[in-house]
Design a protein around this motif. Structure first.
Motif, PDB file in Angstrom:
ATOM      1  N   LEU A 193      -4.462   3.947   4.966  1.00 22.05           N
ATOM      2  CA  LEU A 193      -5.600   3.215   4.796  1.00 22.05           C
ATOM      3  C   LEU A 193      -6.933   4.311   5.385  1.00 22.05           C
ATOM      4  CD1 LEU A 193      -6.635   0.565   4.225  1.00 22.05           C
ATOM      5  CD2 LEU A 193      -6.152  -0.155   6.607  1.00 22.05           C
ATOM      6  N   SER A 194      -6.480   5.044   6.206  1.00 23.96           N
ATOM      7  CA  SER A 194      -7.678   5.711   6.781  1.00 23.96           C
ATOM      8  C   SER A 194      -8.068   7.217   5.757  1.00 23.96           C
ATOM      9  CB  SER A 194      -7.369   6.146   8.171  1.00 23.96           C
ATOM     10  OG  SER A 194      -6.290   7.082   8.175  1.00 23.96           O
ATOM     11  N   SER A 195      -7.287   7.189   4.879  1.00 26.67           N
ATOM     12  CA  SER A 195      -7.410   8.509   3.951  1.00 26.67           C
ATOM     13  C   SER A 195      -8.040   7.996   2.440  1.00 26.67           C
ATOM     14  CB  SER A 195      -6.111   9.112   3.848  1.00 26.67           C
ATOM     15  OG  SER A 195      -5.629   9.679   4.984  1.00 26.67           O
ATOM     16  N   LEU A 196      -8.142   6.548   2.325  1.00 35.21           N
ATOM     17  CA  LEU A 196      -8.484   5.867   1.158  1.00 35.21           C
ATOM     18  C   LEU A 196      -9.952   6.547   0.929  1.00 35.21           C
ATOM     19  CD1 LEU A 196      -6.916   2.563   1.006  1.00 35.21           C
ATOM     20  CD2 LEU A 196      -6.074   4.460  -0.234  1.00 35.21           C
ATOM     21  N   THR A 197     -10.313   6.691  -0.364  1.00 33.92           N
ATOM     22  CA  THR A 197     -11.826   6.796  -0.515  1.00 33.92           C
ATOM     23  C   THR A 197     -12.295   5.461  -1.176  1.00 33.92           C
ATOM     24  OG1 THR A 197     -11.109   7.507  -2.992  1.00 33.92           O
ATOM     25  CG2 THR A 197     -11.468   9.327  -1.496  1.00 33.92           C
ATOM     26  N   ILE A 198     -13.562   5.533  -1.383  1.00 32.00           N
ATOM     27  CA  ILE A 198     -14.057   4.253  -1.842  1.00 32.00           C
ATOM     28  C   ILE A 198     -13.608   3.917  -3.210  1.00 32.00           C
ATOM     29  CG2 ILE A 198     -16.372   2.948  -2.699  1.00 32.00           C
ATOM     30  CD1 ILE A 198     -17.504   4.667  -0.290  1.00 32.00           C
ATOM     31  N   LEU A 255       0.875  -1.206  -0.084  1.00 25.46           N
ATOM     32  CA  LEU A 255      -0.059   0.094   0.013  1.00 25.46           C
ATOM     33  C   LEU A 255       0.745   1.338  -0.013  1.00 25.46           C
ATOM     34  CD1 LEU A 255      -2.787   1.110   0.213  1.00 25.46           C
ATOM     35  CD2 LEU A 255      -2.797   0.944   2.365  1.00 25.46           C
ATOM     36  N   VAL A 256       1.965   1.447   0.954  1.00 24.98           N
ATOM     37  CA  VAL A 256       2.650   2.501   0.719  1.00 24.98           C
ATOM     38  C   VAL A 256       3.628   2.773  -0.651  1.00 24.98           C
ATOM     39  CG1 VAL A 256       4.940   3.349   1.918  1.00 24.98           C
ATOM     40  CG2 VAL A 256       3.314   2.210   3.253  1.00 24.98           C
ATOM     41  N   ASP A 257       3.976   1.645  -1.215  1.00 24.16           N
ATOM     42  CA  ASP A 257       4.433   1.677  -2.267  1.00 24.16           C
ATOM     43  C   ASP A 257       3.611   2.166  -3.521  1.00 24.16           C
ATOM     44  OD1 ASP A 257       6.912   0.505  -1.353  1.00 24.16           O
ATOM     45  OD2 ASP A 257       6.858  -1.641  -1.979  1.00 24.16           O
ATOM     46  N   ALA A 258       2.502   1.811  -3.314  1.00 25.14           N
ATOM     47  CA  ALA A 258       1.433   2.201  -4.434  1.00 25.14           C
ATOM     48  C   ALA A 258       1.304   3.613  -4.484  1.00 25.14           C
ATOM     49  CB  ALA A 258       0.170   1.424  -4.338  1.00 25.14           C
ATOM     50  N   VAL A 259       1.312   4.168  -3.042  1.00 26.84           N
ATOM     51  CA  VAL A 259       1.187   5.634  -2.828  1.00 26.84           C
ATOM     52  C   VAL A 259       2.496   6.261  -3.307  1.00 26.84           C
ATOM     53  CG1 VAL A 259       1.072   7.481  -1.458  1.00 26.84           C
ATOM     54  CG2 VAL A 259      -0.696   5.383  -1.326  1.00 26.84           C
ATOM     55  N   ARG A 260       3.666   5.869  -2.946  1.00 25.94           N
ATOM     56  CA  ARG A 260       4.862   6.133  -3.319  1.00 25.94           C
ATOM     57  C   ARG A 260       5.224   6.507  -4.870  1.00 25.94           C
ATOM     58  NH1 ARG A 260       8.442   7.189   0.919  1.00 25.94           N
ATOM     59  NH2 ARG A 260       8.171   5.905   2.685  1.00 25.94           N
ATOM     60  N   ASN A 261       4.410   5.305  -5.551  1.00 25.69           N
ATOM     61  CA  ASN A 261       4.810   5.105  -7.048  1.00 25.69           C
ATOM     62  C   ASN A 261       3.454   5.949  -7.739  1.00 25.69           C
ATOM     63  OD1 ASN A 261       6.931   3.440  -6.620  1.00 25.69           O
ATOM     64  ND2 ASN A 261       5.555   1.710  -6.589  1.00 25.69           N
ATOM     65  N   THR A 286       2.120  14.963   8.901  1.00 28.99           N
ATOM     66  CA  THR A 286       3.369  14.562   9.096  1.00 28.99           C
ATOM     67  C   THR A 286       3.303  13.087   9.874  1.00 28.99           C
ATOM     68  OG1 THR A 286       4.068  16.930   9.398  1.00 28.99           O
ATOM     69  CG2 THR A 286       5.514  14.917  10.350  1.00 28.99           C
ATOM     70  N   VAL A 287       3.684  12.129   9.235  1.00 26.96           N
ATOM     71  CA  VAL A 287       3.719  10.646   9.628  1.00 26.96           C
ATOM     72  C   VAL A 287       5.304  10.178   9.901  1.00 26.96           C
ATOM     73  CG1 VAL A 287       2.814   8.452   9.216  1.00 26.96           C
ATOM     74  CG2 VAL A 287       1.455  10.293   8.482  1.00 26.96           C
ATOM     75  N   GLU A 288       5.401   9.229  10.850  1.00 22.78           N
ATOM     76  CA  GLU A 288       6.829   8.620  11.077  1.00 22.78           C
ATOM     77  C   GLU A 288       6.879   7.829   9.693  1.00 22.78           C
ATOM     78  OE1 GLU A 288       8.813   5.663  14.050  1.00 22.78           O
ATOM     79  OE2 GLU A 288       6.971   6.332  14.704  1.00 22.78           O
ATOM     80  N   ASP A 289       8.067   7.884   9.179  1.00 19.48           N
ATOM     81  CA  ASP A 289       8.484   7.068   8.083  1.00 19.48           C
ATOM     82  C   ASP A 289       8.748   5.470   8.455  1.00 19.48           C
ATOM     83  OD1 ASP A 289       9.017   6.464   5.459  1.00 19.48           O
ATOM     84  OD2 ASP A 289      10.731   7.485   5.247  1.00 19.48           O
ATOM     85  N   ASP A 290       7.583   4.996   8.666  1.00 18.22           N
ATOM     86  CA  ASP A 290       7.838   3.698   8.996  1.00 18.22           C
ATOM     87  C   ASP A 290       6.566   2.971   8.423  1.00 18.22           C
ATOM     88  OD1 ASP A 290       8.134   1.346  11.224  1.00 18.22           O
ATOM     89  OD2 ASP A 290       6.059   1.778  11.343  1.00 18.22           O
ATOM     90  N   PRO A 291       6.752   1.707   7.620  1.00 20.15           N
ATOM     91  CA  PRO A 291       5.654   1.376   6.959  1.00 20.15           C
ATOM     92  C   PRO A 291       4.436   1.004   7.599  1.00 20.15           C
ATOM     93  CG  PRO A 291       7.772   0.117   6.501  1.00 20.15           C
ATOM     94  CD  PRO A 291       7.955   0.817   7.647  1.00 20.15           C
ATOM     95  N   TYR A 292       4.280   0.704   8.873  1.00 16.32           N
ATOM     96  CA  TYR A 292       3.324   0.543   9.617  1.00 16.32           C
ATOM     97  C   TYR A 292       2.495   1.498   9.910  1.00 16.32           C
ATOM     98  CZ  TYR A 292      -0.061  -0.961  13.322  1.00 16.32           C
ATOM     99  OH  TYR A 292      -1.185  -1.069  14.100  1.00 16.32           O
TER     100      TYR A 292
END
Length: 140
Positions: A123-128, A68-74, A110-116
């Motif tokens: 996840l909490s920001s995803l739209t339908i 999921l993180v990779d998808a956003v980064r890409n 601002t979020v800690e640069d940790d995959p979790y």
């Protein structure tokens, strides 16, 4: 075509619990609406339909956090991106696009640069729509 199931229509609470377990719904679900394209859920705490949460839960079940993180980064998730934080080492800015009356603006968190931590924030920001796009490969 829709199917609507309500807790009050079941004589036996065990039968309702079995329906909830089968559909992967929370124990406090009071009503569920199932159609060919979506499922809506009502719970005792949230009597309004919880559509986005349902889709976010599906993403969480089928897509690993690092993917999921990779998808956003890409750039594969419309309206979300991750940028380095210039102020804090070990943190990133998760950018979320908002459209208000035709104007586009980007909010950041601002979020800690940790995959979790990142995957939880994403996840909490995803739209339908985001969720459906991410899950599309799993439907084929």
């Amino acid at each position: 075509m829709k199917l609507i199931l309500a807790k009050q229509d079941f004589r036996n609470s065990d039968a309702w619990s079995e329906v909830c377990d089968t559909l992967g719904l929370p124990d406090n679900t009071t009503q569920v609406e199932i159609s060919a394209s979506a499922m809506k859920v009502r719970t005792a705490e949230h009597p309004a339909w919880e559509e986005a949460e349902f889709w976010q839960n599906l993403v969480a079940e089928h897509i690993m956090g690092v993917d999921l993180v990779d998808a956003v980064r890409n750039g594969e998730v419309d309206g979300l991106k991750i940028e380095p934080s210039e102020d804090e080492a070990g943190y990133v800015k998760m950018m979320m696009r908002r459209r208000l009356k035709g104007n586009e603006q980007w909010d950041s968190e601002t979020v800690e640069d940790d995959p979790y931590e990142l995957s939880s924030a994403i996840l909490s920001s995803l739209t339908i729509r985001n969720c459906q796009q991410l899950l599309k490969p799993y439907l084929e």
